[in-house]
Design an enzyme around this catalytic site. Structure first.
Site, PDB file in Angstrom:
ATOM      1  N   GLY A 146      -9.868 -28.346 -21.613  1.00 26.57           N
ATOM      2  CA  GLY A 146     -10.200 -27.120 -22.320  1.00 26.57           C
ATOM      3  C   GLY A 146      -9.016 -26.600 -23.114  1.00 26.57           C
ATOM      4  O   GLY A 146      -8.448 -27.302 -23.952  1.00 26.57           O
ATOM      5  N   ASP A 147      -8.619 -25.331 -22.846  1.00 31.96           N
ATOM      6  CA  ASP A 147      -7.459 -24.746 -23.530  1.00 31.96           C
ATOM      7  C   ASP A 147      -6.257 -24.688 -22.594  1.00 31.96           C
ATOM      8  O   ASP A 147      -5.355 -23.866 -22.776  1.00 31.96           O
ATOM      9  CB  ASP A 147      -7.796 -23.351 -24.056  1.00 31.96           C
ATOM     10  CG  ASP A 147      -8.175 -22.381 -22.943  1.00 31.96           C
ATOM     11  OD1 ASP A 147      -8.474 -22.854 -21.830  1.00 31.96           O
ATOM     12  OD2 ASP A 147      -8.173 -21.162 -23.188  1.00 31.96           O
ATOM     13  N   GLU A 148      -6.220 -25.568 -21.587  1.00 29.25           N
ATOM     14  CA  GLU A 148      -5.113 -25.620 -20.637  1.00 29.25           C
ATOM     15  C   GLU A 148      -4.245 -26.853 -20.888  1.00 29.25           C
ATOM     16  O   GLU A 148      -4.755 -27.944 -21.134  1.00 29.25           O
ATOM     17  CB  GLU A 148      -5.650 -25.660 -19.199  1.00 29.25           C
ATOM     18  CG  GLU A 148      -6.376 -24.389 -18.791  1.00 29.25           C
ATOM     19  CD  GLU A 148      -6.922 -24.469 -17.384  1.00 29.25           C
ATOM     20  OE1 GLU A 148      -7.108 -23.412 -16.764  1.00 29.25           O
ATOM     21  OE2 GLU A 148      -7.168 -25.596 -16.912  1.00 29.25           O
ATOM     22  N   LEU A 191      -4.124 -20.797 -23.143  1.00 31.37           N
ATOM     23  CA  LEU A 191      -4.199 -20.022 -24.386  1.00 31.37           C
ATOM     24  C   LEU A 191      -5.077 -18.798 -24.164  1.00 31.37           C
ATOM     25  O   LEU A 191      -6.242 -18.917 -23.784  1.00 31.37           O
ATOM     26  CB  LEU A 191      -4.770 -20.885 -25.520  1.00 31.37           C
ATOM     27  CG  LEU A 191      -4.029 -22.192 -25.808  1.00 31.37           C
ATOM     28  CD1 LEU A 191      -4.680 -22.907 -26.986  1.00 31.37           C
ATOM     29  CD2 LEU A 191      -2.550 -21.951 -26.060  1.00 31.37           C
TER      30      LEU A 191
END
Length: 300
Positions: A215-217, A174
């Site tokens: 995380g954002d992965e 993201l």
């Protein structure tokens, strides 16, 4: 059980039975159950105890009648002998009733202990199931975690190699997610991750796996694909779904947000034949997409 009466009392009881009693009914047939539970045993013990108490009550009534007959001097000797015998029987019945009550109490305790044990076992089973789930799923989004996606990727590669299928690994990041956390706080950031996860799940086919890698992965496993063109179409559609604006309604004021996603794609077998290599190439392609401002990039 034998109950003694005087001759006069016996004649009165015999005459009464002749007037009121017909042929004795056949005893009821009781089929023994294949499996008897503690609850059924407790019920039977309670029923037998009630019958014993009833017999004791009836015997007490007979003894009371015999005590009244003691007032007749002509019957006093025989009546006293019968009364003493009946009183001994009455005492045994009382002891039997007490013993049955103790058995019923013990059975009740065992049933209570068993029920408590069953509750404890159910609680432990639920805790174990939850621990297994959390070991393989991301607690925030509910998606499969890194360990589970690795396991499914290994299985998918084995199936693809056996049947000659193609398989794609998409590494999704993201863009500017840190800015959302810094501007609106981690609670909003967590809600954004949950919304992204929900959208991935709604886009997923039955054989695919969307996972939160950290995380954002996110890593998306696309199985049994046809051509790279098919993968490109799906990646474009997924990027468009993730970029749609959404509301974070549990904040004051309500936030209107959107996110951009960068997607790197590695395809089995042309980009690699192991999970490690496919993930590495998809990760590199994702950074290439981020640098170039594209929605997706295939590995080289």
């Amino acid at each position: 059980m034998e109950i003694h009466t005087t001759d006069a009392g016996a004649r009165r009881m015999k005459d009464s039975r002749r007037r009121t009693r017909s042929a004795p009914p056949a005893p009821p047939e009781v089929a023994a159950p294949a499996t008897v539970t503690l609850t059924e045993v407790l019920h039977d013990a309670t029923r037998v105890g009630e019958l014993v108490v009833q017999c004791g009550s009836e015997l007490a009534q007979v003894n009371a009648q015999l005590e009244r007959e003691l007032e007749d001097p002509a019957l006093a000797v025989d009546t006293r002998t019968a009364l003493q015998s009946n009183q001994r029987v009455e005492a045994k019945i009382a002891d039997a009733a007490d013993s049955l009550a103790a058995v019923a109490s013990n059975l009740s305790g065992q049933i209570r202990d068993r029920d408590e044990l069953e509750v404890q076992l159910e609680t432990l089973a639920a805790q174990e199931a939850k621990a297994r789930y959390l070991a393989l799923h991301d607690e925030l989004t509910g998606l499969p975690n890194r360990a589970l996606i690795h396991d499914r990727l290994d299985y998918g590669l084995a199936q693809a190699g056996r049947h000659g299928w193609c398989l794609a690994v998409m590494f999704i990041d993201l863009d500017a997610f840190k800015q959302i956390n810094d501007t609106h706080g981690h609670a909003v950031g967590d809600r954004v991750l949950q919304i992204v996860a929900q959208r991935m799940l709604h886009s997923a086919r039955s054989d695919d796996t969307a996972s939160r890698y950290g995380g954002d992965e996110f890593v998306y496993l696309l199985q049994e694909i046809g051509t790279e063109r098919d993968v490109a179409v799906f990646a474009q559609e997924l990027a468009a779904v993730l970029q749609e604006p959404f509301l974070v309604a549990d904040q004051e004021p309500t936030l209107h947000l959107s996110v951009q996603a960068s997607i790197g794609i590695a395809v089995f077998p042309q980009h690699g034949q192991t999970a490690e290599l496919l993930l590495k190439k998809a990760d590199s392609a994702m950074y290439q997409a981020k640098r170039s401002g594209l929605d997706y990039v295939f590995a080289k």
